[in-house]
Write an enzyme that holds these catalytic residues in place. Structure first.
Site, PDB file in Angstrom:
ATOM      1  N   HIS A 101      97.464  21.244 -38.044  1.00 32.63           N
ATOM      2  CA  HIS A 101      95.828  21.200 -37.759  1.00 32.63           C
ATOM      3  C   HIS A 101      95.215  21.209 -39.223  1.00 32.63           C
ATOM      4  CE1 HIS A 101      97.562  23.474 -34.634  1.00 32.63           C
ATOM      5  NE2 HIS A 101      96.360  23.107 -33.793  1.00 32.63           N
ATOM      6  N   ASP A 104      95.270  24.658 -40.594  1.00 36.10           N
ATOM      7  CA  ASP A 104      96.485  25.133 -41.130  1.00 36.10           C
ATOM      8  C   ASP A 104      96.787  24.851 -42.468  1.00 36.10           C
ATOM      9  OD1 ASP A 104      96.983  25.493 -38.289  1.00 36.10           O
ATOM     10  OD2 ASP A 104      98.237  23.878 -38.191  1.00 36.10           O
ATOM     11  N   HIS A 271     103.303  25.439 -21.634  1.00 34.02           N
ATOM     12  CA  HIS A 271     101.843  25.109 -21.096  1.00 34.02           C
ATOM     13  C   HIS A 271     102.476  24.701 -19.421  1.00 34.02           C
ATOM     14  CE1 HIS A 271      99.843  24.066 -25.098  1.00 34.02           C
ATOM     15  NE2 HIS A 271     100.385  25.217 -25.096  1.00 34.02           N
ATOM     16  N   ASP A 296     105.839  19.086 -27.343  1.00 28.25           N
ATOM     17  CA  ASP A 296     105.995  20.418 -27.959  1.00 28.25           C
ATOM     18  C   ASP A 296     106.993  21.097 -27.283  1.00 28.25           C
ATOM     19  OD1 ASP A 296     104.030  19.412 -29.812  1.00 28.25           O
ATOM     20  OD2 ASP A 296     102.483  21.026 -29.233  1.00 28.25           O
TER      21      ASP A 296
HETATM   22  C1  XUL Z   1      98.264  25.803 -28.272  1.00 26.45           C
HETATM   23  C2  XUL Z   1      99.012  24.505 -28.749  1.00 26.45           C
HETATM   24  C3  XUL Z   1      98.457  23.954 -30.033  1.00 26.45           C
HETATM   25  C4  XUL Z   1      98.627  22.505 -29.804  1.00 26.45           C
HETATM   26  C5  XUL Z   1      97.947  21.613 -31.041  1.00 26.45           C
HETATM   27  O1  XUL Z   1      98.775  26.643 -27.307  1.00 26.45           O
HETATM   28  O2  XUL Z   1     100.077  24.137 -28.396  1.00 26.45           O
HETATM   29  O3  XUL Z   1      99.065  24.482 -31.137  1.00 26.45           O
HETATM   30  O4  XUL Z   1      99.617  22.149 -29.835  1.00 26.45           O
HETATM   31  O5  XUL Z   1      96.633  21.909 -31.229  1.00 26.45           O
HETATM   32 CO    CO Z   2     101.262  22.752 -28.803  1.00 32.91          CO
END
Ligand code: XUL
Ligand code: CO
Length: 437
Positions: A101, A104, A271, A296
């Protein structure tokens, strides 16, 4: 600059019999599986926000992480220094990509111009280090959730002024991502949702979010950024309800607003579980929409209800993920970004290595197992056979749209009660377990 991890050697593949905790037992970057190198199957990425910036605080206590290279200040020098640490880490871990980000990598200042300048100063080091090492940016993104101005949303804020600020911030993040040759750009709607419907115009907020994404697509075209845009589903946390709550909700949103050509999905394990789905479900849903872009990689904890972002170590999970990835033909622009953090108790720099080694080895095993399952063929044959009534005769005519209710009624009156074959779930679970070695 002095090494940040002087005690840690480059992590090498030593094979499954090695007892060295600082070695790969299964991940061997240049070894081929199904004619493709492991490194190219995975396209592993390090998440800057966790690995370089997460102090390991939790809702009940402050940071514990010991990071000797970090002076704790928000100076640009400290940020540039940290950027160099990333590349030492990538090199020692044999990881080819990273993700960040804007906030970051560089500190936020009192106004946008100063924040942009700070970002440029750090981006200079990132670019220099990329060129020196050959490492690449998998995707960039903007932090539209930490600053107080975004407390009520960014693109979905009730304030047009906040929308404008978020747009300006994304414009810059996109330009920096482009300058660094980023292969993608992620939108995760941390605060794009609501805390209560008593104060929310939902339809209007969704319209605004769509308008925002269209503006991003337009700006990308203008500056020549051809990387892939992704949207990252998550149902809640920090908001009560996030509009990008799961794959199905994201697809509906993208389709409604004419965005399916421009955005794919970046799917995160924890998630998925927060949404009440398995990761496998979310991946299948994305593949069914031709929209699985990137992953992710992490996992939650069955006993804790929040987004714990742990490193993935479960072989069944990595097998299911790699089955989905192999069956869609592999990643193109995407990869496996470890959006994961070490536990609060794991405060040493060395723990960052153990964490990534574990995740990479778990995925290497998942890849080998998934490949063997597909090569074996019994699983796919069973599933194919299960749907055989659709391959010819009546089923084929239904799928071709050649019959209606009246024809089907006539058919049933003639043929009577259908017979059903067993679903054989237990047999299939046993079959898959044959491969988990
Ligand atoms: C938060 C998350 C974020 C995204 C990028 O739960 O997963 O870090 O991957 O904004
Ligand atoms: Co993420």
């Amino acid at each position: 600059m002095a090494e940040a991890f002087p005690q840690i050697p480059r992590i090498e593949f030593e094979g499954p019999d090695s007892k060295n905790p600082l070695a790969f037992k299964h991940y061997n970057p240049d070894q081929e599986v199904g004619g493709k190198k492991m490194r190219d199957h995975f396209r592993f990425g390090v998440a800057y926000w966790h690995t370089l910036r997460n102090g390991l605080a939790d809702p009940f206590g402050g940071p514990t992480a010991l990071r000797p290279w970090d002076d704790g200040s928000d100076s640009v020098d400290n940020a540039r220094n940290r950027a160099r640490v990333l590349f030492e880490f990538l090199d020692k871990m044999q990881i080819d990509f990273y993700c960040f980000h804007d906030r970051d990598v560089a500190p936020e200042r009192n106004d946008l111009r100063a924040s942009n300048e700070a970002l440029d100063q750090v981006a200079e080091v990132l670019l220099e280090e990329q060129q020196r090492t050959g490492k690449k940016l998998l995707w960039g993104t903007a932090c539209l959730f930490a600053h107080p101005r975004y407390a009520q949303g960014a693109a979905t804020s009730p304030s047009a002024e906040v929308f404008a600020y978020a747009a300006a911030q994304v414009k810059k993040a996109l330009e920096v991502t482009h300058r660094l040759g980023g292969e993608g750009y992620v939108f995760w709607g941390g605060r794009e949702g609501y805390s209560t419907l008593w104060n929310t115009q939902m339809k209007r907020e969704l319209d605004h979010l769509a308008a925002f994404l269209h503006m991003a697509v337009d700006h990308a075209r203008k500056i020549g950024f051809t990387g892939q845009f992704y949207i990252e589903p998550k149902p809640r946390e920090p908001s009560t309800h996030q509009y990008d709550s799961d794959v199905a909700a994201c697809m509906n949103f993208l389709r409604q607003y004419g965005l399916t050509d421009h955005l794919k999905l970046n799917i995160e394990t924890n998630h998925a579980t927060l949404a009440g789905h398995s990761m496998w479900h979310e991946l299948e849903a994305a593949v069914a929409n031709d929209a699985l872009g990137s992953i992710d990689a992490n996992r939650g904890d069955e006993l804790i209800g929040w987004d714990t972002d742990q490193f993935p170590t479960d072989i069944m999970l990595t097998t299911q993920i790699m089955l989905a990835v192999l069956r869609m033909g592999g990643f193109t622009t995407g990869g496996l970004n470890f959006d994961a953090k070490v536990r609060r108790e794991s405060h040493d720099p060395e723990d960052l290595f153990h964490a990534h080694i574990g995740g990479m080895d778990a995925f290497a095993r998942g890849l080998r197992i998934a490949h063997e399952i597909l090569e074996d063929g019994r699983w796919q044959d069973f599933v194919k056979q299960r749907y055989a009534t659709w391959d010819s005769g009546l089923g084929a005519r239904i799928e071709a749209g050649e019959v209606g209710f009246e024809d089907l009624e006539k058919h049933v009156l003639q043929s009577g009660e259908p017979t059903l074959a067993s679903g054989r779930q237990e047999m299939l679970e046993n079959l898959i377990n044959e491969f988990i070695r």
